[in-house]
Design an enzyme around this catalytic site. Structure first.
Site, PDB file in Angstrom:
ATOM      1  N   ASN A 225       0.559  -1.321   0.079  1.00 60.26           N
ATOM      2  CA  ASN A 225      -0.057   0.069   0.078  1.00 60.26           C
ATOM      3  C   ASN A 225       1.479   1.183  -0.473  1.00 60.26           C
ATOM      4  O   ASN A 225       1.249   1.747   1.092  1.00 60.26           O
ATOM      5  CB  ASN A 225      -0.843   0.118   1.436  1.00 60.26           C
ATOM      6  N   LYS A 302       1.662  -3.605  -5.772  1.00 62.07           N
ATOM      7  CA  LYS A 302      -0.277  -3.764  -5.846  1.00 62.07           C
ATOM      8  C   LYS A 302      -1.331  -2.634  -6.760  1.00 62.07           C
ATOM      9  O   LYS A 302      -1.686  -2.444  -6.126  1.00 62.07           O
ATOM     10  CB  LYS A 302      -0.755  -3.761  -4.057  1.00 62.07           C
ATOM     11  N   GLU A 306      -8.537  -3.442  -3.449  1.00 58.99           N
ATOM     12  CA  GLU A 306      -8.672  -2.764  -1.519  1.00 58.99           C
ATOM     13  C   GLU A 306      -8.434  -1.016  -2.204  1.00 58.99           C
ATOM     14  O   GLU A 306      -7.715  -0.752  -0.899  1.00 58.99           O
ATOM     15  CB  GLU A 306      -7.626  -3.279  -0.555  1.00 58.99           C
ATOM     16  N   LYS A 374      -0.560 -15.143  -3.615  1.00 54.31           N
ATOM     17  CA  LYS A 374      -1.021 -15.634  -2.081  1.00 54.31           C
ATOM     18  C   LYS A 374      -0.852 -16.691  -1.888  1.00 54.31           C
ATOM     19  O   LYS A 374      -1.442 -17.391  -3.036  1.00 54.31           O
ATOM     20  CB  LYS A 374      -1.840 -15.012  -1.715  1.00 54.31           C
ATOM     21  N   ASP A 379      -6.805 -15.099   1.753  1.00 55.03           N
ATOM     22  CA  ASP A 379      -6.240 -14.132   2.146  1.00 55.03           C
ATOM     23  C   ASP A 379      -5.461 -14.752   3.832  1.00 55.03           C
ATOM     24  O   ASP A 379      -5.217 -14.131   4.905  1.00 55.03           O
ATOM     25  CB  ASP A 379      -6.508 -12.954   2.481  1.00 55.03           C
ATOM     26  N   GLU A 407      -0.867 -12.204  10.804  1.00 56.03           N
ATOM     27  CA  GLU A 407      -1.932 -11.612  10.813  1.00 56.03           C
ATOM     28  C   GLU A 407      -3.652 -11.728  11.399  1.00 56.03           C
ATOM     29  O   GLU A 407      -3.945 -10.994  11.828  1.00 56.03           O
ATOM     30  CB  GLU A 407      -2.419 -11.132  10.327  1.00 56.03           C
TER      31      GLU A 407
HETATM   32  O1  GCW Z   1      -4.253  -9.683   4.131  1.00 56.41           O
HETATM   33  C1  GCW Z   1      -4.979  -8.567   4.026  1.00 56.41           C
HETATM   34  C2  GCW Z   1      -4.141  -6.568   4.926  1.00 56.41           C
HETATM   35  C3  GCW Z   1      -3.640  -6.150   4.167  1.00 56.41           C
HETATM   36  C4  GCW Z   1      -3.077  -5.771   2.970  1.00 56.41           C
HETATM   37  C5  GCW Z   1      -3.575  -7.602   2.662  1.00 56.41           C
HETATM   38  C6  GCW Z   1      -2.058  -7.453   0.470  1.00 56.41           C
HETATM   39  C7  GCW Z   1      -1.343  -4.808   2.273  1.00 56.41           C
HETATM   40  O2  GCW Z   1      -5.667  -7.165   5.685  1.00 56.41           O
HETATM   41  O3  GCW Z   1      -3.162  -5.541   5.395  1.00 56.41           O
HETATM   42  O4  GCW Z   1      -2.121  -4.918   2.987  1.00 56.41           O
HETATM   43  O5  GCW Z   1      -3.604  -8.264   2.444  1.00 56.41           O
HETATM   44  O6  GCW Z   1      -1.955  -8.366   1.085  1.00 56.41           O
HETATM   45  O7  GCW Z   1      -2.425  -6.574   0.164  1.00 56.41           O
END
Ligand code: GCW
Length: 713
Positions: A225, A302, A306, A374, A379, A407
């Site tokens: 981000n 990215k 989001e 990922k 997530d 996380e």
């Molecule tokens: O896992 C989510 C997280 C965000 C993160 C996003 C991502 C960096 O909650 O905090 O942002 O994924 O991987 O881009």
């Protein structure tokens, strides 16, 4: 007076060992404590001198020699001499250009960064050879030799060879320019941007040593981000200063790039990737970066995820965006790591989104683009099936992105060892002719550009990672990035031996505890394939009831779909059919509840509460039993840790014990809140003999955590 002096002296002697043993984890796995008994004898005999080429001039070779000297001096109690001639008990560092006469080996088998450790005779004298084709390889080999010494290997009979299977082994820091760390639970960012480039914190060197000891060869300094400012001249000077510190350790610097930077920094009206002025801006920016950082690694991006800007803002697709940046970097040898973590608000099934957007682009990316995926399709949950993109884009190099920071797994207070999670995804059979590891190391589809990335868990905490055991997740990531086929259990044992104790009984007991911890967190948070049940925003603690967030796919109820009729997300042919994104053999297995492993059942299927499980229980009873098993495993981890007290220094033992107490309480909280909630929605009584939740559901729902760490971003 004299008696008093004697007493003080005696007291000092009694206290000295305890004082000397006080440890806080700062040294990570590079502690180099004195060896004992036979191991000490062997070490002293086998590391009397370090033989290097006549001019050990290069910074990388100097780093290797310095590390050997430091480790040997500490472990053997005497400093090895530096020499250019072979003598008995020498450690001989050799590259093809510098190898002394008599060294015969298949250099081509060592690749560019690989190494060989060999106990042998040279000029009639017993020596240990550390051989590699490059100085980076010698550095890795030196660390490997030090690891062998620390883990109790027989140093007089070494024959080890290792070549990294993956080319780019990177940490991704989600560190912001104000030093907050998104999803960081180990203090502030270690990059002191304000004081850089003038002040170089000695920690940067230790960071580089620790990473090089694992074979990590790149680091993305800033959050995905991203702020455009990270690409301005002052920040590039700061990044360049870090790159200068890391270079001797074989580590390259990368930056996350904000897609709209040409607008924000360049004053352009658009960031459209097909606009010639935009392309020119990026080309100039790349040239500026390489002027300051000649070995700059490239960009991580990215985009259209989001709320981040991206090519779709201009009606273009991901490949248009990635290729534009690739064009700017290509003349300098840089790469673009373009993330596949995307999900549109209107998607019918969030788990299917990345595949839907990216798979059709296979073959459309420039050669220096790698798509970073990922491990699972949602997530970083405690357990997910492997991402269906692995194996499904044969013409595109795919990087695996793992999350080292926890996380969704209890932050740094829960002891959850991630080695088994990493191993599970790497060894998953994609059904496309190989495992995820074979896709990622490029062998399945013949790619030379290969990468693994781990979202770092490093911060300013004295122990670097927020807890002693979270260091092991950094360690496991690095070792598995080098060799994705290493068994997680062996890696855990190595870490314990280097970090706590090499004595086999205690070492194995600690490793067993670590290895059990991953299934425990799955059980007490999200058993049977459940996912995304956590609290809003901070992601700590249970909140399966949340159903009021602006986007449907941010709500836990969207993911578990529990009601009177049953529970689970139907991703089979009768539901979203996301299962069809997998290769046919995998899709068949996951598409039928009878052949879906119980661990992933509710990920793929919505089933009635009385569905019969392989254990003979109903689904409801099985769910409750798994929650109970999770709590019981943590209670057992606590007992086992308590029993290890004699084997571990007091400070670290007490710290871990305190965290385990927190973890047990929070495991109960997860179990109680989830059972209370699922009982309410199912309307079912608790199975006989099951302990009711400690509090009513409303009490769990009322809990708030406004100051939870790690959300800056
Ligand atoms: O896992 C989510 C997280 C965000 C993160 C996003 C991502 C960096 O909650 O905090 O942002 O994924 O991987 O881009």
């Amino acid at each position: 007076m004299r008696t008093m002096g004697k007493w003080l002296w005696a007291l000092w002697l009694v206290l000295l060992p305890a004082w000397a043993a006080a440890e806080d984890g700062h040294e990570l796995w590079l502690r180099y404590r004195p060896l004992q008994g036979q191991a000490m004898v062997q070490l002293q005999a086998g590391a009397r001198s370090i033989v290097v080429p006549a001019q050990p001039g290069s910074p990388t070779l100097r780093a290797a020699v310095a590390e050997l000297q430091r480790g040997i001096t500490a472990m053997a109690g005497r400093e090895p001499v530096l020499a250019t001639r072979i003598a008995q008990g020498a450690l001989v560092l050799a590259t093809p250009g510098s190898a002394p006469p008599g060294v015969e080996l298949r250099w081509d088998e060592l690749g560019r960064e690989g190494w060989l450790l060999r106990s042998t005779r040279l000029q009639g004298r017993p020596v240990t050879l550390i051989a590699a084709n490059s100085e980076a390889g010698l550095l890795y080999g030196s660390f490997a030799w030090l690891r062998a010494a620390q883990t109790g290997a027989d140093l007089s009979r070494l024959e080890q060879r290792s070549v990294p299977k993956v080319g780019l082994r990177l940490l991704n820091h989600w560190d912001n320019l104000d030093r907050s760390v998104e999803r960081g639970y180990a203090g502030a960012s270690i990059w002191d941007w304000w004081k850089l480039p003038d002040l170089l914190d000695p920690r940067y060197v230790d960071y580089a040593r620790a990473n090089a000891s694992l074979g990590i060869n790149g680091t993305v300094l800033n959050n995905v981000n991203a702020k455009a400012e990270s690409l301005t001249a002052p920040f590039l000077a700061k990044a360049a200063a870090l790159a200068d510190v890391f270079r001797p350790y074989g580590i390259r610097v990368y930056l996350s790039a904000r897609f709209s930077a040409p607008v924000e920094l360049g004053g352009l009206k658009t960031a459209d990737p097909l606009d010639p002025a935009v392309r020119a801006w990026w080309r100039a920016k790349a040239a500026e970066i390489y002027e300051r950082i000649p070995d700059f690694g490239g960009f991580l991006v990215k985009a259209n995820s989001e709320g981040q800007p991206g090519p779709q803002d201009y009606g273009r697709h991901h490949a248009d965006g990635a290729n534009m940046l690739a064009e700017a970097l290509a003349p300098h040898g840089g790469v673009v790591m373009w993330r596949a973590f995307v999900y549109a608000p209107d998607a019918k099934d969030r788990a299917a989104q990345a595949f839907a957007e990216f798979q059709p682009l296979d073959g459309k990316f420039a050669p220096n683009v790698i798509v970073q995926v990922k491990n699972g399709p949602i997530d970083f949950q405690p357990r997910e099936p492997f991402h269906p993109l692995f194996g499904a884009m044969p013409k595109t190099p795919l990087a695996l992105e793992l999350q080292i920071t926890k996380e969704y797994l209890g932050f740094s207070t829960h002891l959850v060892h991630l080695g088994p999670l990493f191993e599970e995804v790497l060894q998953a059979d994609t059904g496309h002719g190989g495992t995820v590891a074979r896709v990622v190391d490029g062998r399945l589809h013949g790619h030379r550009l290969t990468a693994i990335a781990g979202v770092a868990n490093i911060g300013t905490d004295r122990n670097w990672s927020g807890s002693q055991f979270d260091q092991a997740n950094w360690y496991a990531f690095g070792r598995l990035a080098w060799d994705p086929d290493l068994p997680a259990a062996a890696v855990a044992r190595d870490w314990v031996a280097q970090t706590f104790t090499a004595r086999p009984a205690a070492r194995d007991a600690i490793a067993r505890l670590m290895l059990a911890s991953r299934e425990a967190v799955v059980d007490y948070m999200t058993p049977l394939g459940l996912h995304h049940l956590m609290g809003t925003g901070h992601h700590h603690g249970p909140a399966p009831w949340v159903d009021n967030l602006e986007r449907a796919d941010w709500n836990p109820v969207y993911f578990h779909r529990a009601g009177r009729d049953g529970i689970g997300f139907d991703r089979s042919a009768t539901g979203s059919n996301a299962v069809a994104q997998y290769a046919p053999s995998v899709a068949r297995r996951f598409g039928d509840p009878r052949t879906t492993p119980p661990e992933l059942l509710l990920w793929f299927h919505h089933l009635p509460w009385d569905h019969a499980m392989p254990s003979g229980r109903t689904l409801w009873a099985e769910l409750v039993a798994r929650y109970d098993r999770g709590v019981a495993t943590v209670a057992d981890m606590r007992r086992r840790w308590a029993a290890l007290e004699p084997d571990i220094d007091a400070a670290r033992h007490a710290e871990v014990a305190a965290y385990l107490a927190v973890q047990e309480g929070e495991a109960r909280w997860w179990r109680d809140a989830c059972i209370a909630y699922f009982q309410a929605v199912s309307g079912l009584p608790l199975p006989p003999g099951v302990r009711p939740p400690a509090q009513p559901l409303e009490a769990y729902k009322a809990m708030r955590f406004p100051f939870a760490p790690g959300r800056g971003g």
